[in-house]
Design an enzyme around this catalytic site. Structure first.
Site, PDB file in Angstrom:
ATOM      1  N   GLU A  86      65.669 -17.064  40.684  1.00 10.06           N
ATOM      2  CA  GLU A  86      66.910 -16.906  39.931  1.00 10.06           C
ATOM      3  C   GLU A  86      67.242 -18.102  39.052  1.00 10.06           C
ATOM      4  O   GLU A  86      67.908 -17.961  38.023  1.00 10.06           O
ATOM      5  CB  GLU A  86      68.099 -16.693  40.893  1.00 10.06           C
ATOM      6  CG  GLU A  86      68.068 -15.419  41.681  1.00 10.06           C
ATOM      7  CD  GLU A  86      67.440 -15.618  43.039  1.00 10.06           C
ATOM      8  OE1 GLU A  86      66.309 -16.133  43.136  1.00 10.06           O
ATOM      9  OE2 GLU A  86      68.085 -15.237  44.034  1.00 10.06           O
ATOM     10  N   ASN A  87      66.849 -19.306  39.469  1.00  7.01           N
ATOM     11  CA  ASN A  87      67.247 -20.491  38.699  1.00  7.01           C
ATOM     12  C   ASN A  87      66.496 -20.602  37.374  1.00  7.01           C
ATOM     13  O   ASN A  87      66.820 -21.460  36.558  1.00  7.01           O
ATOM     14  CB  ASN A  87      67.062 -21.770  39.533  1.00  7.01           C
ATOM     15  CG  ASN A  87      65.654 -21.943  40.027  1.00  7.01           C
ATOM     16  OD1 ASN A  87      64.978 -20.987  40.372  1.00  7.01           O
ATOM     17  ND2 ASN A  87      65.197 -23.172  40.048  1.00  7.01           N
TER      18      ASN A  87
END
Lengths: 239, 225
Positions: free
Chosen positions: B51-52
């Site tokens: 996700e990052n």
């Protein structure tokens, strides 16, 4: 029209910020992409009643999350400890482990601060919308959960969606690797995260960079955030 | 009832790793799901997304050589392998919400017979972290839950209805626990595999909803030493 201001002091870059403002803090959680020096300067400024917006609310100081050296970890806990936060809007306030208890959980338990938890993708999209002239958008994320409470629902092409509103802030504190004298920014690795979208969603964008180099030396193909979004650059090593 | 030995976290992760098809794009959740990466043969060309803002990673960094700008969403540092791509959080969730991720492997606190998932807040704590889980369960083409079958105090985690706040409704495709592999089908939960030494009756006695017995219940594959 605006003039890009370049500072060599983190303290000076935040010294005119006032009580009661909303501040987006970039990064993801952890060391990379977090404007740590600007955060320390904000803590030292002692301004209060802040609304903070960011992915996390301080998970590194209890867990070491995302820091190559656990002992050095700095996160949003510094603001809760200093009682500066009225409200925080985030997606990941606390780690799964209940001990040791983090500053945000203490502040929430003592009713010193309110916490609004938003799904991470919705938070990112609210911020992107905030910087892009989009007032609201529909998403399926959060349907059938407490996230849908009090939100308008609409069926589009036979599927249900929730209406989510854009998010803006008075100030964004962000982190990039390199800038030029126009405020064009280059990021490194996984440090983008919330930084580029926050840079666009705030009235005043303050950027902490590792170095500022002359624009002749920067590759325009690699610019992650064009300088139009940047108001202040802070760097210990200027041109 | 006397129960045989339960499998380890590593066994669960290994069993989940078998589910990941060749050439798929996969997001692994924090904790047990992230262990799956250890068991992937490079020839299968499975590309992990976090996700990052990174896709295409396959292995963790050498612990002596950590780069703060190269980590996954679980906070693990990565190696700079060929084929990586970086992006911001908005684009990361374009991938997830937009249906581009093939499989999401997540942890679970509770799963219902309909495939509802609760994994972000223990009711009594009153505060929890949603992170990317709600986007993932709504956006990934397939959702696999890895978790212990019951809690430390032997409370059921697989139930008629979840009583913790939901992460998503009817979103789980498969549940892999330390004793069983179950598939969510229209009629409920189909028991497909059991851990070595376990049988349907034992698994059912630790489950809060009626399990459907598959005609051919296989024995769960464990890590080959």
């Amino acid at each position: 029209m605006k003039e890009l201001k370049i500072f060599d002091s983190y303290k000076d870059a935040v010294k005119d910020l006032k009580n009661g403002i909303s501040i987006m803090i970039g990064g993801f959680g952890g060391e990379g992409g977090q404007p740590t020096n600007l955060m320390l300067a904000l803590r030292n400024s002692n301004i209060k009643e802040l609304t903070l917006i960011g992915n996390v609310a301080g998970i590194s100081m209890t867990t070491g999350y995302g820091w190559t050296n656990k002992k050095e970890a700095i996160d949003q806990s510094i603001f809760f400890k200093n009682k500066q936060v009225k409200k925080i809007i985030c997606s990941f306030p606390i780690p799964a482990k209940q001990k040791p208890i983090s500053e945000i959980e203490k502040a929430w338990k003592n009713k010193e601060t309110t916490v609004e938890v938003i799904p991470q993708g919705t938070l990112a999209e609210k911020i992107r919308a905030g910087g892009s002239g989009i007032p609201a958008f529909y998403t399926k994320t959060g349907l059938g959960t407490i996230v849908e409470k009090n939100k308008e629902k609409k069926t589009i092409n036979g599927k249900k969606y929730l209406l989510e509103h854009a998010l803006q802030a008075d100030v964004a504190l962000i982190k990039a690797e390199i800038a030029d004298e126009f405020g064009n920014l280059i990021y490194k690795g996984t440090s983008r995260a919330f930084n580029p979208i926050m840079a666009r969603a705030a009235k005043l964008t303050i950027v902490e960079v590792e170095k500022i180099i002359p624009s002749q030396e920067i590759d325009p193909e690699r610019i992650g955030t064009p300088g139009i979004y940047v108001n202040r650059l802070v760097c210990k090593k200027t041109i | 009832m006397n129960y045989p030995k339960k499998l380890t976290k590593e066994d669960i992760a290994y069993r989940a790793s078998i589910e990941l098809p060749k050439n798929s794009y996969v997001n692994l959740g924090i904790g047990m799901p992230s262990l799956c990466a250890k068991y992937i043969d490079k020839k299968r060309n499975i590309r992990f997304q976090a996700e990052n803002g990174v896709i295409g990673f396959s292995e963790l960094a050498d612990q002596r050589n950590l780069d703060p700008n190269l980590m996954d969403a679980g906070g693990q540092f990565l190696s700079r392998v060929p084929g990586l791509a970086f992006f911001d959080s908005a684009e990361s969730f374009d991938m997830i919400r937009g249906g581009h991720i093939d499989i999401s492997v997540l942890g679970g606190l509770q799963v219902s017979k309909k495939g509802d998932l609760a994994n972000w807040m223990i009711e009594s704590r009153g505060i929890g972290s949603i992170g990317g889980a709600m986007d993932l369960v709504g956006g990934a083409k397939q959702v696999i839950i890895t978790m212990e079958h019951v809690t430390k105090n032997n409370e059921f985690k697989i139930l008629e209805e979840c009583n913790y706040p939901l992460t998503g409704e009817k979103c789980v495709n498969k549940i892999i626990t330390d004793i069983a592999v179950m598939e969510v089908i229209k009629q409920g939960l189909l028991l497909r595999e059991v851990a070595p030494g376990w049988n349907y009756e034992m698994i059912q006695s630790l489950t809060g909803t009626k399990l459907i017995k598959n005609k051919d219940i296989k024995t769960y594959k464990v890590i080959r030493s």
